[in-house]
Design a protein around this motif. Sequence first.
Motif, mmCIF file in Angstrom:
data_model
loop_
_atom_site.group_PDB
_atom_site.id
_atom_site.type_symbol
_atom_site.label_atom_id
_atom_site.label_comp_id
_atom_site.label_asym_id
_atom_site.label_seq_id
_atom_site.Cartn_x
_atom_site.Cartn_y
_atom_site.Cartn_z
ATOM 1 N N ASP A 174 1.327 11.329 -19.593
ATOM 2 C CA ASP A 174 2.827 10.633 -20.092
ATOM 3 C C ASP A 174 3.414 10.121 -18.826
ATOM 4 O O ASP A 174 4.462 9.814 -18.735
ATOM 5 N N ALA A 175 2.469 9.728 -17.668
ATOM 6 C CA ALA A 175 3.239 9.220 -16.718
ATOM 7 C C ALA A 175 2.076 8.237 -15.764
ATOM 8 O O ALA A 175 0.854 8.386 -16.052
ATOM 9 N N LEU A 176 2.564 7.355 -15.274
ATOM 10 C CA LEU A 176 1.700 6.268 -14.658
ATOM 11 C C LEU A 176 1.101 6.759 -13.139
ATOM 12 O O LEU A 176 0.173 6.039 -12.931
ATOM 13 N N THR A 177 1.798 7.588 -12.632
ATOM 14 C CA THR A 177 1.167 7.947 -11.323
ATOM 15 C C THR A 177 1.392 9.617 -11.247
ATOM 16 O O THR A 177 2.096 10.128 -12.002
ATOM 17 N N PRO A 178 0.529 10.148 -10.757
ATOM 18 C CA PRO A 178 -0.542 9.730 -9.805
ATOM 19 C C PRO A 178 -1.548 9.207 -10.521
ATOM 20 O O PRO A 178 -1.896 9.810 -11.421
ATOM 21 N N SER A 179 -2.398 8.179 -10.193
ATOM 22 C CA SER A 179 -3.526 7.570 -10.625
ATOM 23 C C SER A 179 -4.395 7.679 -9.493
ATOM 24 O O SER A 179 -4.338 7.235 -8.766
ATOM 25 N N VAL A 180 -5.752 8.599 -10.103
ATOM 26 C CA VAL A 180 -6.554 9.047 -9.116
ATOM 27 C C VAL A 180 -7.891 8.551 -9.586
ATOM 28 O O VAL A 180 -8.361 8.828 -11.032
ATOM 29 N N ILE A 181 -8.789 7.942 -8.834
ATOM 30 C CA ILE A 181 -10.262 7.396 -9.221
ATOM 31 C C ILE A 181 -10.961 7.874 -8.286
ATOM 32 O O ILE A 181 -10.947 7.622 -6.852
ATOM 33 N N VAL A 182 -12.057 8.577 -8.657
ATOM 34 C CA VAL A 182 -13.205 8.923 -7.632
ATOM 35 C C VAL A 182 -14.558 8.277 -8.141
ATOM 36 O O VAL A 182 -14.726 8.106 -9.472
ATOM 37 N N GLY A 183 -15.548 8.247 -7.366
ATOM 38 C CA GLY A 183 -16.716 7.935 -7.713
ATOM 39 C C GLY A 183 -17.838 7.847 -6.554
ATOM 40 O O GLY A 183 -17.587 8.098 -5.584
ATOM 41 N N ALA A 184 -19.086 7.486 -7.000
ATOM 42 C CA ALA A 184 -20.133 7.798 -5.972
ATOM 43 C C ALA A 184 -21.256 7.100 -6.584
ATOM 44 O O ALA A 184 -21.461 6.786 -7.857
ATOM 45 N N GLY A 185 -22.429 6.582 -5.637
ATOM 46 C CA GLY A 185 -23.494 5.916 -5.914
ATOM 47 C C GLY A 185 -24.744 6.277 -5.224
ATOM 48 O O GLY A 185 -24.473 6.500 -3.763
ATOM 49 N N LEU A 186 -25.926 6.355 -5.849
ATOM 50 C CA LEU A 186 -27.048 6.710 -5.004
ATOM 51 C C LEU A 186 -27.933 5.408 -5.039
ATOM 52 O O LEU A 186 -28.174 4.538 -6.081
ATOM 53 N N TYR A 187 -28.448 4.914 -3.785
ATOM 54 C CA TYR A 187 -29.178 3.839 -3.705
ATOM 55 C C TYR A 187 -30.447 4.124 -2.858
ATOM 56 O O TYR A 187 -30.666 4.077 -1.810
ATOM 57 N N PRO A 188 -31.665 4.708 -3.576
ATOM 58 C CA PRO A 188 -32.597 5.469 -3.091
ATOM 59 C C PRO A 188 -33.628 4.348 -1.995
ATOM 60 O O PRO A 188 -33.951 4.511 -1.061
ATOM 61 N N GLY A 189 -33.520 3.092 -2.572
ATOM 62 C CA GLY A 189 -34.344 1.871 -1.948
ATOM 63 C C GLY A 189 -33.796 1.646 -0.500
ATOM 64 O O GLY A 189 -34.457 1.191 0.410
ATOM 65 N N ARG A 190 -32.369 2.277 -0.221
ATOM 66 C CA ARG A 190 -31.868 1.808 0.990
ATOM 67 C C ARG A 190 -31.487 3.012 1.842
ATOM 68 O O ARG A 190 -30.775 3.159 2.599
ATOM 69 N N ASN A 191 -31.844 4.356 1.001
ATOM 70 C CA ASN A 191 -31.199 5.510 1.693
ATOM 71 C C ASN A 191 -29.965 5.817 1.970
ATOM 72 O O ASN A 191 -29.498 6.256 2.918
ATOM 73 N N VAL A 192 -29.147 5.501 1.023
ATOM 74 C CA VAL A 192 -27.861 5.310 1.028
ATOM 75 C C VAL A 192 -27.113 6.265 -0.100
ATOM 76 O O VAL A 192 -27.537 6.083 -1.381
ATOM 77 N N ILE A 193 -26.255 7.088 0.197
ATOM 78 C CA ILE A 193 -25.326 7.675 -0.934
ATOM 79 C C ILE A 193 -23.935 7.314 -0.308
ATOM 80 O O ILE A 193 -23.495 7.734 0.807
ATOM 81 N N ASP A 194 -22.951 7.039 -1.283
ATOM 82 C CA ASP A 194 -21.375 6.388 -0.819
ATOM 83 C C ASP A 194 -20.672 6.973 -1.883
ATOM 84 O O ASP A 194 -21.174 7.388 -3.159
ATOM 85 N N GLY A 195 -19.456 6.760 -1.562
ATOM 86 C CA GLY A 195 -18.412 7.112 -2.531
ATOM 87 C C GLY A 195 -17.099 6.833 -2.115
ATOM 88 O O GLY A 195 -16.778 6.275 -1.097
ATOM 89 N N PHE A 196 -16.158 7.068 -2.968
ATOM 90 C CA PHE A 196 -14.679 6.659 -2.693
ATOM 91 C C PHE A 196 -13.681 7.651 -3.523
ATOM 92 O O PHE A 196 -14.014 8.305 -4.407
ATOM 93 N N ALA A 197 -12.602 7.494 -2.986
ATOM 94 C CA ALA A 197 -11.227 8.140 -3.548
ATOM 95 C C ALA A 197 -10.156 7.496 -3.704
ATOM 96 O O ALA A 197 -9.776 6.958 -2.221
ATOM 97 N N LEU A 198 -9.532 6.960 -4.474
ATOM 98 C CA LEU A 198 -8.372 5.967 -4.563
ATOM 99 C C LEU A 198 -7.050 6.816 -5.093
ATOM 100 O O LEU A 198 -7.239 7.364 -6.205
ATOM 101 N N VAL A 199 -6.140 6.772 -4.637
ATOM 102 C CA VAL A 199 -4.906 7.545 -5.080
ATOM 103 C C VAL A 199 -3.820 6.483 -5.048
ATOM 104 O O VAL A 199 -3.379 6.017 -4.148
ATOM 105 N N THR A 200 -3.207 6.130 -6.570
ATOM 106 C CA THR A 200 -2.032 5.277 -6.530
ATOM 107 C C THR A 200 -0.551 6.004 -6.856
ATOM 108 O O THR A 200 -0.742 6.916 -7.825
ATOM 109 N N LEU A 201 0.094 5.716 -5.932
ATOM 110 C CA LEU A 201 1.499 6.399 -6.048
ATOM 111 C C LEU A 201 2.600 5.409 -6.289
ATOM 112 O O LEU A 201 2.074 4.111 -6.396
ATOM 113 N N PRO A 202 3.933 5.622 -6.678
ATOM 114 C CA PRO A 202 4.907 4.539 -6.794
ATOM 115 C C PRO A 202 4.750 3.544 -5.677
ATOM 116 O O PRO A 202 4.846 2.323 -6.136
ATOM 117 N N GLU A 203 4.712 3.739 -4.555
ATOM 118 C CA GLU A 203 4.803 2.859 -3.555
ATOM 119 C C GLU A 203 3.600 2.502 -2.482
ATOM 120 O O GLU A 203 3.704 1.499 -1.702
#
Length: 345
Positions: free
Chosen positions: A39-68
């Motif tokens: 019932d509200a537009l904030t906070p809006s939070v997005i998290v994610g991750a990815g595995l890339y075996p051919g590059r030996n990489v694992i990475d991720g992110f977190a985004l937090v959207t607030l009114p300002e």
Amino acid sequence: MPEDHTSTTGFHDALVTPGETGLPERFFDRFMFNLHPRDALTPSVIVGAGLYPGRNVIDGFALVTLPEQQRNLRFSTELDTTDGAGVGPLSWSIDEPLERWHLRLAPNETGFEFDASWQARALPWSGDVTVRGDDGSVTSSFEHLFQSGHYTGTASLDGVTLDIDGWYGQRDRSRGVRTMSGGQGLHLWFQAQFDDRSIGFLLVEDRAQARLLLEGAVMPVGGSLDEIVDVRHDLRFTDQLDLEGGTVEVRTASGEMYRIGVDASAKGGHMSGGGYGGQHGHPRGLDHVEFDVYPLDGSVSPRSVDTALTDRMTVFEWAGRTGIGILEFAHSRSASYTYQPSLDR
């Protein structure tokens, strides 16, 4: 052009393991979850991750959207130094495939942390997509799944405890080799959450407004999928390529028609903050972390950052009912593309 995309429930939910061999160098296995109140537009939070075996990489992110402001955290390390179930402050486990995941975001610079279970509230949509170039060669071949759910658990923002029980959460899973850049005009990942159903689809059009891809379904809570067979739209974009709102019409295989009003006037959700401008999968060594903040005063827009892709908290109106969810959009920045509505064609 996409060759096929078919709904199936045979998606393998677990990610590949760090020791997986024989995969293409560009292979990825990724997930994304969002969290937001009903019932509200904030906070809006997005998290994610990815595995890339051919590059030996694992990475991720977190985004937090607030009114300002939008707070952006990106993290990466070498895959073979992990168990494949966590990177940076983000960790995960699959308690029951296609039904329940456990997610934890440890203390970090965004000020948002949580320890929660995501529980499916509807069946997933999943499909296999093959994309061929003009010469007939396969440029992308990937599996794709999205699903509506809700959360139970604990969270805090800047030290203040939040009650997240019942918060909505849409997730997206993809695996394979994907190159969908070049020639796109409009991209929509539409996830409208109503109390008894989710209306979800992925639509991609080229710069001549021809459809490159449509996949998705109406996903009733506790019910079966009703495949989406057509989508028409009449949307309003600013000169900075930001979506303000409009109308989307969805038709399903059973003959149902949903005419949905879209209010995307909330701020933030710029996926460049999560590395979506081409940063995913690039080796950055051990325990790499980046943090920045986007002010939401008009100085940051889909035109100004390194990708136009935006995951916007959106209010949806359908048949006198109000829903809420994520509308991911990208309007091409190419001078060869001008948005044209398709609703009345």
